[in-house]
Motif scaffolding. Structure first.
Motif, PDB file in Angstrom:
ATOM      1  N   LEU A  10       0.827  -1.197   0.000  1.00  0.00           N
ATOM      2  CA  LEU A  10       0.000   0.000   0.000  1.00  0.00           C
ATOM      3  C   LEU A  10       0.866   1.253   0.000  1.00  0.00           C
ATOM      4  N   TYR A  14       0.801   4.236  -2.755  1.00  0.00           N
ATOM      5  CA  TYR A  14       0.569   5.639  -2.403  1.00  0.00           C
ATOM      6  C   TYR A  14       1.708   6.530  -2.914  1.00  0.00           C
ATOM      7  N   GLU A  53      -6.788  -0.297   3.485  1.00  0.00           N
ATOM      8  CA  GLU A  53      -6.594   1.134   3.712  1.00  0.00           C
ATOM      9  C   GLU A  53      -7.072   1.522   5.105  1.00  0.00           C
ATOM     10  N   PRO A 119      -6.809   7.694   1.820  1.00  0.00           N
ATOM     11  CA  PRO A 119      -7.078   6.576   0.913  1.00  0.00           C
ATOM     12  C   PRO A 119      -6.774   6.914  -0.551  1.00  0.00           C
TER      13      PRO A 119
END
Length: 200
Positions: A10, A14, A53, A119
């Motif tokens: 994640l 990002y 998330e 998110p």
């Protein structure tokens, strides 16, 4: 986008999203979506997010002080009270009004208080294509005000394509990272559950 193939976490997703966002701002400096604008936080404050998330946000919340948590919880309570009042006063409330007229509880002092871990759906808003191939403001995943600005720019510059990344490609990668953790749920669902468990 080849860079997406190498993404496994994640945090990596990002970082890549933010890098792509910065490039979009260089290519289109007149974009309204930039630091200081919080219209999406005020009008679309409960986006659908994936469990992976929420785990990231929950980890952050667990480390925050009580004063901050109380501020977020107070914002959540205002939303709940407003929704309850709206439903009592009008038994025919359109679903899009309930979903779109909510200010995100993480918007504190006009700024996103979880900006670094916000998110993916929030990161992509304003700078990604929801309809690749279409050359109009409606192709861009953004608010109505920015769609209008895009239409003006497109009318003036007459581009043959919009040099923005596809929202769908990044979201598919997020789904892979989420794997079998579950389906998306509204951000408000997770925040409400978090504080209910804290009290419980």
């Amino acid at each position: 986008m080849n860079d997406l193939a190498a993404i496994n976490t994640l945090d990596e997703l990002y970082q890549l999203t933010d890098k792509v966002l910065e490039k979009a701002k260089v290519n289109y400096p007149s974009m309204l979506c930039k630091a200081g604008c919080n219209q999406c936080c005020k009008n679309y404050g409960s986006p659908q997010i994936l469990p992976v998330e929420w785990e990231n946000i929950k980890y952050h919340l667990d480390s925050c002080d009580e004063e901050y948590k109380n501020q977020v919880q107070a914002s959540l309570q205002v939303i709940k009270n407003n929704l309850k009042k709206m439903l009592i006063e009008n038994d025919n409330v359109p679903v899009d009004k309930v979903v779109n007229d909510i200010t995100c509880p993480f918007l504190q002092n006009e700024l996103c208080s979880v900006y670094s871990i916000r998110p993916l759906v929030c990161r992509m808003f304003g700078s990604f294509l929801s309809k690749p191939g279409l050359i109009s403001g409606n192709a861009v995943y953004t608010c109505g005000m920015e769609k209008d600005r895009w239409d003006e720019e497109i009318t003036f510059t007459k581009p043959t394509l919009l040099n923005l990344p596809s929202k769908e490609l990044f979201y598919k990668k997020l789904e892979q990272i989420n794997s079998d953790k579950g389906k998306p749920k509204a951000l408000l669902y997770y925040i409400n559950k978090y504080f209910s468990e804290q009290l419980g």
